[in-house]
Design a protein around this motif. Structure first.
Motif, PDB file in Angstrom:
ATOM      1  N   TYR A 262       0.860  -1.180   0.000  1.00 11.99           N
ATOM      2  CA  TYR A 262       0.000   0.000   0.000  1.00 11.99           C
ATOM      3  C   TYR A 262       0.894   1.226   0.000  1.00 11.99           C
ATOM      4  CZ  TYR A 262      -3.181   3.636   1.532  1.00 11.99           C
ATOM      5  OH  TYR A 262      -3.910   4.801   1.611  1.00 11.99           O
ATOM      6  N   THR A 263       0.612   2.174  -0.883  1.00 14.91           N
ATOM      7  CA  THR A 263       1.389   3.408  -0.987  1.00 14.91           C
ATOM      8  C   THR A 263       0.500   4.584  -0.619  1.00 14.91           C
ATOM      9  OG1 THR A 263       2.680   2.446  -2.781  1.00 14.91           O
ATOM     10  CG2 THR A 263       2.795   4.833  -2.529  1.00 14.91           C
ATOM     11  N   GLY A 264       1.035   5.489   0.182  1.00 14.83           N
ATOM     12  CA  GLY A 264       0.278   6.666   0.586  1.00 14.83           C
ATOM     13  C   GLY A 264       1.200   7.831   0.863  1.00 14.83           C
ATOM     14  N   TRP A 265       0.615   8.939   1.308  1.00 12.06           N
ATOM     15  CA  TRP A 265       1.408  10.096   1.714  1.00 12.06           C
ATOM     16  C   TRP A 265       0.804  10.654   3.000  1.00 12.06           C
ATOM     17  CZ3 TRP A 265       0.297  15.166   2.688  1.00 12.06           C
ATOM     18  CH2 TRP A 265      -0.983  15.589   2.371  1.00 12.06           C
ATOM     19  N   THR A 266       1.602  11.357   3.768  1.00 17.63           N
ATOM     20  CA  THR A 266       1.154  11.956   5.021  1.00 17.63           C
ATOM     21  C   THR A 266       2.125  13.045   5.443  1.00 17.63           C
ATOM     22  OG1 THR A 266       0.489  11.488   7.305  1.00 17.63           O
ATOM     23  CG2 THR A 266       2.403  10.293   6.469  1.00 17.63           C
ATOM     24  N   ASN A 267       1.688  13.863   6.387  1.00 18.87           N
ATOM     25  CA  ASN A 267       2.618  14.836   6.971  1.00 18.87           C
ATOM     26  C   ASN A 267       2.973  14.449   8.412  1.00 18.87           C
ATOM     27  OD1 ASN A 267       0.303  15.518   8.330  1.00 18.87           O
ATOM     28  ND2 ASN A 267       0.054  17.503   7.343  1.00 18.87           N
ATOM     29  N   HIS A 268       2.504  13.287   8.854  1.00 14.78           N
ATOM     30  CA  HIS A 268       2.866  12.775  10.186  1.00 14.78           C
ATOM     31  C   HIS A 268       2.958  11.256  10.090  1.00 14.78           C
ATOM     32  CE1 HIS A 268       2.977  11.961  14.416  1.00 14.78           C
ATOM     33  NE2 HIS A 268       2.991  13.249  14.685  1.00 14.78           N
ATOM     34  N   LEU A 269       4.139  10.777   9.771  1.00 14.98           N
ATOM     35  CA  LEU A 269       4.337   9.372   9.425  1.00 14.98           C
ATOM     36  C   LEU A 269       3.952   8.409  10.558  1.00 14.98           C
ATOM     37  CD1 LEU A 269       5.261   7.481   7.173  1.00 14.98           C
ATOM     38  CD2 LEU A 269       7.595   7.704   8.048  1.00 14.98           C
ATOM     39  N   GLU A 270       4.461   8.631  11.759  1.00 17.15           N
ATOM     40  CA  GLU A 270       4.174   7.698  12.856  1.00 17.15           C
ATOM     41  C   GLU A 270       2.680   7.636  13.168  1.00 17.15           C
ATOM     42  OE1 GLU A 270       6.718   9.885  15.139  1.00 17.15           O
ATOM     43  OE2 GLU A 270       8.493   8.965  14.270  1.00 17.15           O
ATOM     44  N   LYS A 271       2.040   8.787  13.177  1.00 16.32           N
ATOM     45  CA  LYS A 271       0.604   8.838  13.459  1.00 16.32           C
ATOM     46  C   LYS A 271      -0.195   8.114  12.369  1.00 16.32           C
ATOM     47  CE  LYS A 271      -3.044  12.209  14.375  1.00 16.32           C
ATOM     48  NZ  LYS A 271      -3.350  13.651  14.473  1.00 16.32           N
ATOM     49  N   ARG A 272       0.219   8.279  11.126  1.00 17.83           N
ATOM     50  CA  ARG A 272      -0.497   7.646  10.016  1.00 17.83           C
ATOM     51  C   ARG A 272      -0.345   6.126  10.048  1.00 17.83           C
ATOM     52  NH1 ARG A 272      -4.956   7.967   7.181  1.00 17.83           N
ATOM     53  NH2 ARG A 272      -4.688   7.358   5.023  1.00 17.83           N
ATOM     54  N   VAL A 273       0.860   5.649  10.313  1.00 16.32           N
ATOM     55  CA  VAL A 273       1.078   4.200  10.401  1.00 16.32           C
ATOM     56  C   VAL A 273       0.264   3.628  11.562  1.00 16.32           C
ATOM     57  CG1 VAL A 273       2.780   2.376  10.807  1.00 16.32           C
ATOM     58  CG2 VAL A 273       3.325   4.280   9.269  1.00 16.32           C
ATOM     59  N   ALA A 274       0.226   4.331  12.675  1.00 12.97           N
ATOM     60  CA  ALA A 274      -0.577   3.887  13.817  1.00 12.97           C
ATOM     61  C   ALA A 274      -2.062   3.828  13.443  1.00 12.97           C
ATOM     62  CB  ALA A 274      -0.365   4.815  15.010  1.00 12.97           C
ATOM     63  N   ALA A 275      -2.523   4.778  12.653  1.00 11.04           N
ATOM     64  CA  ALA A 275      -3.919   4.771  12.201  1.00 11.04           C
ATOM     65  C   ALA A 275      -4.192   3.552  11.329  1.00 11.04           C
ATOM     66  CB  ALA A 275      -4.242   6.063  11.451  1.00 11.04           C
ATOM     67  N   HIS A 276      -3.255   3.230  10.443  1.00 16.08           N
ATOM     68  CA  HIS A 276      -3.404   2.014   9.623  1.00 16.08           C
ATOM     69  C   HIS A 276      -3.468   0.779  10.517  1.00 16.08           C
ATOM     70  CE1 HIS A 276      -3.098   3.569   5.531  1.00 16.08           C
ATOM     71  NE2 HIS A 276      -2.059   4.300   5.891  1.00 16.08           N
ATOM     72  N   GLN A 277      -2.601   0.717  11.508  1.00 22.11           N
ATOM     73  CA  GLN A 277      -2.581  -0.434  12.420  1.00 22.11           C
ATOM     74  C   GLN A 277      -3.888  -0.557  13.199  1.00 22.11           C
ATOM     75  OE1 GLN A 277      -0.602  -2.726  12.054  1.00 22.11           O
ATOM     76  NE2 GLN A 277       1.536  -2.206  12.290  1.00 22.11           N
ATOM     77  N   ALA A 278      -4.507   0.578  13.503  1.00 22.59           N
ATOM     78  CA  ALA A 278      -5.746   0.590  14.275  1.00 22.59           C
ATOM     79  C   ALA A 278      -6.975   0.306  13.409  1.00 22.59           C
ATOM     80  CB  ALA A 278      -5.905   1.932  14.979  1.00 22.59           C
ATOM     81  N   GLY A 279      -6.771   0.236  12.097  1.00 24.15           N
ATOM     82  CA  GLY A 279      -7.887  -0.051  11.209  1.00 24.15           C
ATOM     83  C   GLY A 279      -8.638   1.166  10.726  1.00 24.15           C
ATOM     84  N   CYS A 280      -8.094   2.346  10.964  1.00 26.52           N
ATOM     85  CA  CYS A 280      -8.788   3.551  10.507  1.00 26.52           C
ATOM     86  C   CYS A 280      -7.902   4.399   9.595  1.00 26.52           C
ATOM     87  CB  CYS A 280      -9.307   4.365  11.684  1.00 26.52           C
ATOM     88  SG  CYS A 280      -8.098   4.712  12.960  1.00 26.52           S
ATOM     89  N   GLY A 281      -6.886   3.802   9.002  1.00 27.66           N
ATOM     90  CA  GLY A 281      -5.997   4.541   8.117  1.00 27.66           C
ATOM     91  C   GLY A 281      -6.491   4.610   6.696  1.00 27.66           C
TER      92      GLY A 281
END
Length: 84
Positions: free
Chosen positions: A16-35
């Motif tokens: 999966y490829t994406g972009w963000t301005n807050h990498l750790e927060k975005r990866v955590a969101a993916h892990q939580a199922g809401c990314g």
């Protein structure tokens, strides 16, 4: 503030490829199922590659370019610049 293009490896082996301005927060969101809808059913995910950019536009352009790559090319990119 930095902006990032990133690649995740999902539990089913897909990328999966994406972009963000807050990498750790975005990866955590993916892990939580809401990314993202795509990654929600493919957890856990692993951050396997990222690049940093000065602007959102640069990160978004790079995300688009990487999304156009073949799986083989993405795997080679990850192998050459593995960040984890």
């Amino acid at each position: 503030m930095e902006n990032y293009m990133y690649i995740l490896r999902c539990s089913d082996g897909s990328l999966y490829t994406g972009w963000t301005n807050h990498l750790e927060k975005r990866v955590a969101a993916h892990q939580a199922g809401c990314g993202a809808k795509y990654t929600k059913g493919r957890r856990p995910v692993e951050l396997v590659y990222w690049e940093a950019f000065a602007t959102r536009e640069e990160a978004m352009r790079r995300e688009y370019a990487v999304k156009q790559m073949s799986r083989t090319d993405k795997l080679e990119l990850i192998k050459r610049g593995r960040t984890t």
